[in-house]
Design a protein around this motif. Structure first.
Motif, PDB file in Angstrom:
ATOM      1  N   UNK A 243      -5.918   0.703  -1.682  1.00 45.40           N
ATOM      2  CA  UNK A 243      -7.505   0.681  -1.376  1.00 45.40           C
ATOM      3  C   UNK A 243      -7.311  -1.103  -1.310  1.00 45.40           C
ATOM      4  N   UNK A 244      -6.906  -1.922  -2.773  1.00 47.02           N
ATOM      5  CA  UNK A 244      -6.851  -3.081  -2.126  1.00 47.02           C
ATOM      6  C   UNK A 244      -6.129  -4.258  -1.469  1.00 47.02           C
ATOM      7  N   UNK A 245      -4.959  -3.368  -0.808  1.00 49.11           N
ATOM      8  CA  UNK A 245      -4.456  -3.853   0.218  1.00 49.11           C
ATOM      9  C   UNK A 245      -5.402  -3.049   1.172  1.00 49.11           C
TER      10      UNK A 245
ATOM     11  N   UNK B  73       0.908  -1.094  -0.487  1.00 51.63           N
ATOM     12  CA  UNK B  73      -0.016   0.066  -0.171  1.00 51.63           C
ATOM     13  C   UNK B  73       0.705   1.741   0.329  1.00 51.63           C
ATOM     14  N   UNK B  74       1.730   1.683   0.461  1.00 49.64           N
ATOM     15  CA  UNK B  74       2.855   2.760   1.177  1.00 49.64           C
ATOM     16  C   UNK B  74       3.456   2.625  -0.763  1.00 49.64           C
ATOM     17  N   UNK B  75       3.930   1.463  -1.499  1.00 48.99           N
ATOM     18  CA  UNK B  75       4.372   2.208  -2.348  1.00 48.99           C
ATOM     19  C   UNK B  75       3.695   2.114  -3.384  1.00 48.99           C
ATOM     20  N   UNK B  76       2.496   1.812  -3.677  1.00 52.49           N
ATOM     21  CA  UNK B  76       1.886   2.146  -4.491  1.00 52.49           C
ATOM     22  C   UNK B  76       0.792   3.922  -4.059  1.00 52.49           C
ATOM     23  N   UNK B  77       0.983   4.045  -3.175  1.00 54.02           N
ATOM     24  CA  UNK B  77       0.918   5.739  -2.639  1.00 54.02           C
ATOM     25  C   UNK B  77       2.035   6.599  -2.608  1.00 54.02           C
ATOM     26  N   UNK B  78       3.284   6.143  -2.620  1.00 53.63           N
ATOM     27  CA  UNK B  78       4.494   6.488  -3.393  1.00 53.63           C
ATOM     28  C   UNK B  78       4.368   7.606  -4.526  1.00 53.63           C
ATOM     29  N   UNK B  79       4.846   8.892  -4.469  1.00 56.01           N
ATOM     30  CA  UNK B  79       4.592   9.857  -5.501  1.00 56.01           C
ATOM     31  C   UNK B  79       5.381   9.154  -6.821  1.00 56.01           C
ATOM     32  N   UNK B  80       6.134   8.248  -7.009  1.00 62.04           N
ATOM     33  CA  UNK B  80       6.503   7.468  -7.519  1.00 62.04           C
ATOM     34  C   UNK B  80       5.706   6.305  -8.636  1.00 62.04           C
ATOM     35  N   UNK B  81       4.402   6.298  -8.011  1.00 61.80           N
ATOM     36  CA  UNK B  81       3.622   5.642  -8.376  1.00 61.80           C
ATOM     37  C   UNK B  81       2.234   5.718  -8.725  1.00 61.80           C
ATOM     38  N   UNK B  82       2.352   6.343  -7.504  1.00 59.79           N
ATOM     39  CA  UNK B  82       0.706   7.266  -7.373  1.00 59.79           C
ATOM     40  C   UNK B  82      -0.466   5.980  -7.770  1.00 59.79           C
ATOM     41  N   UNK B  83      -0.772   5.056  -7.046  1.00 60.16           N
ATOM     42  CA  UNK B  83      -1.709   4.109  -7.171  1.00 60.16           C
ATOM     43  C   UNK B  83      -2.883   4.022  -6.127  1.00 60.16           C
ATOM     44  N   UNK B  84      -3.927   4.808  -5.524  1.00 60.51           N
ATOM     45  CA  UNK B  84      -4.272   4.954  -4.629  1.00 60.51           C
ATOM     46  C   UNK B  84      -5.267   3.572  -4.257  1.00 60.51           C
ATOM     47  N   UNK B  85      -5.398   2.931  -5.671  1.00 62.05           N
ATOM     48  CA  UNK B  85      -6.564   1.976  -5.989  1.00 62.05           C
ATOM     49  C   UNK B  85      -6.577   0.926  -5.350  1.00 62.05           C
ATOM     50  N   UNK B  86      -4.515   0.426  -6.463  1.00 60.77           N
ATOM     51  CA  UNK B  86      -4.114  -0.830  -5.139  1.00 60.77           C
ATOM     52  C   UNK B  86      -3.506  -0.821  -3.825  1.00 60.77           C
TER      53      UNK B  86
ATOM     54  N   UNK C 266     -11.698   4.393   2.489  1.00 58.74           N
ATOM     55  CA  UNK C 266     -11.877   3.386   2.717  1.00 58.74           C
ATOM     56  C   UNK C 266     -11.126   2.939   4.063  1.00 58.74           C
ATOM     57  N   UNK C 267     -10.317   3.766   5.066  1.00 56.25           N
ATOM     58  CA  UNK C 267      -9.832   3.607   6.134  1.00 56.25           C
ATOM     59  C   UNK C 267     -11.559   3.332   7.254  1.00 56.25           C
ATOM     60  N   UNK C 268     -12.209   4.612   6.924  1.00 52.09           N
ATOM     61  CA  UNK C 268     -13.074   5.040   7.493  1.00 52.09           C
ATOM     62  C   UNK C 268     -13.883   3.520   7.360  1.00 52.09           C
ATOM     63  N   UNK C 269     -14.297   3.663   6.573  1.00 49.93           N
ATOM     64  CA  UNK C 269     -15.354   2.673   6.220  1.00 49.93           C
ATOM     65  C   UNK C 269     -14.794   1.090   7.335  1.00 49.93           C
TER      66      UNK C 269
END
Length: 418
Positions: A324-326, A309-322, A387-390
């Motif tokens: 969310x899957x984690x 999840x952290x790698x997906x949220x990094x500026x170089x990747x910027x993939x919040x959907x991934x 998603x964390x709130x849910x």
């Protein structure tokens, strides 16, 4: 008022721990990537030595290779050259997949690909075909174009190995394209974590929810770690029997997944005189690994999902959907845990005496590991706080009363920062 579970004495020894220990040893033996290809290679050499001897017994059944020695030598040489070339291709594809997984997901998911049996068996079949062809080639006599002494059955087997190699190659291509999909990687890590959670449930049922009184014991000795590494597994059953035999109480100071440097205090043995033998006794039951694994360390499953999840949220990747899957996988795992009360790492002998003390992770610690880092790096995202709130709202509805305060505090923090 919440009822607490009284301490449960350790069950009488049964065959189940022995079976689990044998399975664990088999997993460790078959775990390295090279083991399965080595088994295929060894088997192919043995079969290549034995099959040429069967021609005298079998004669010349139909559908076997019926060419000359020169043609048999040509077939086997071509097969060996082709198999070693394709083996290099398969190995190259595997390396590329490992590099892609390491950069896109996390270096800690590489072990998942190395443990994949399809990849191991594919390499094994190709190497076995190569070695088998070379082994049979030495049995063909150098007699020109005559077919006298040609091992027909053994040469025919090389055709069958080639067919098996082609089938495995097609299956490998199909499998590898699916295995690098982000949903497959996350799902596989989640499945391994859930499986470990289920395996550890039987152990947790023998632990009390409230620490029983610990009688004072005269004397105390310190055990020192002879090597550095991560606490990968603890054989509490053997430790408990050892403590009962010597009438002591062993306290393990590090929880699973914690790193211990060489020379650090590993455990305290209450009621024992200073004796260097205790270092070996405790070290034999507390495995320190160079890398973390999913043997007993449930937090390692959480760590891998959080890292993805952290790698997906990094500026170089910027993939919040991934990411969310984690979180979805973490949600499923936490929901299974939130229905259970916290246990205390006090292991009792058959008479109800506390013999082994271990450091057990609490639900609050698991929740911190699953939420805090993702919430920090995903605070500016639209999807992550929602998603964390849910997830936390659902955990609050499903939780036993003991965990409600922790969940509500975490939920309030997400709503403020998000």
């Amino acid at each position: 008022m919440t009822a607490t579970r009284p301490p449960t004495p350790a069950p009488a020894p049964t065959a189940r721990p022995q079976v689990d220990r044998v399975r664990r040893r088999l997993r460790l033996m078959l775990g390295p990537f090279w083991v399965v290809p080595a088994i295929w290679s060894s088997g192919s050499v043995v079969i290549g030595l034995l099959l040429p001897q069967l021609d005298e017994v079998l004669g010349s059944p139909p559908l076997l290779f019926n060419g000359s020695a020169d043609s048999a030598r040509s077939v086997l040489s071509t097969t060996a050259g082709a198999m070693i070339s394709v083996t290099g291709l398969v190995f190259s594809i595997t390396i590329v997949v490992l590099q892609l997984a390491s950069s896109q997901f996390s270096p800690r998911v590489i072990a998942t690909f190395l443990e994949d049996r399809v990849t191991q068996h594919t390499l094994g079949v190709f190497v076995a075909s190569f070695l088998y062809s070379l082994t049979v080639l030495r049995a063909i006599p150098d007699i020109g174009s005559t077919d006298e002494g040609v091992p027909e059955f053994a040469v025919t087997m090389s055709f069958l190995l080639v067919l098996a190699a082609v089938a495995m190659f097609l299956a490998f291509i199909q499998h590898i394209t699916q295995s690098i999909a982000v949903s497959t990687v996350i799902r596989r890590v989640g499945t391994q974590t859930r499986a470990l959670l289920e395996r550890s449930r039987e152990r947790r049922t023998t632990l009390p929810s409230v620490a029983p009184p610990l009688p004072a014991l005269d004397g105390q000795t310190v055990t020192i770690a002879s090597r550095s590494g991560y606490v990968d597994s603890i054989d509490s059953g053997v430790l408990c029997r050892t403590a009962t035999t010597h009438e002591v109480r062993i306290e393990i100071l590090h929880p699973l997944g914690c790193f211990g440097p060489v020379g650090a205090t590993l455990a305290l043995v209450h009621g024992a005189r200073a004796d260097p033998a205790w270092d070996d006794r405790v070290s034999a039951c507390v495995r320190l690994g160079a890398d973390r694994s999913m043997e007993q360390d449930l937090t390692f499953g959480f760590r891998r999902l959080v890292d993805i999840a952290e790698r997906a949220l990094s500026p170089g990747v910027n993939d919040p959907t991934t990411a969310v899957q984690a979180i979805d996988e973490l949600h499923d795992i936490l929901r299974r845990m939130v229905r259970e009360t916290t246990v205390v790492g006090v292991h009792l002998d058959s008479d109800g005496n506390p013999r082994v003390l271990t450091q057990e992770w609490t639900f609050a610690q698991y929740l911190d590991l699953a939420v805090d880092e993702i919430a920090h790096w995903g605070a500016d995202s639209i999807q992550i706080p929602r998603r964390l709130t849910e997830m936390l709202t659902d955990l609050e509805a499903a939780s036993v009363p003991e965990h409600l305060d922790v969940i509500r505090s975490k939920l309030a923090h997400i709503q403020v920062t998000g």
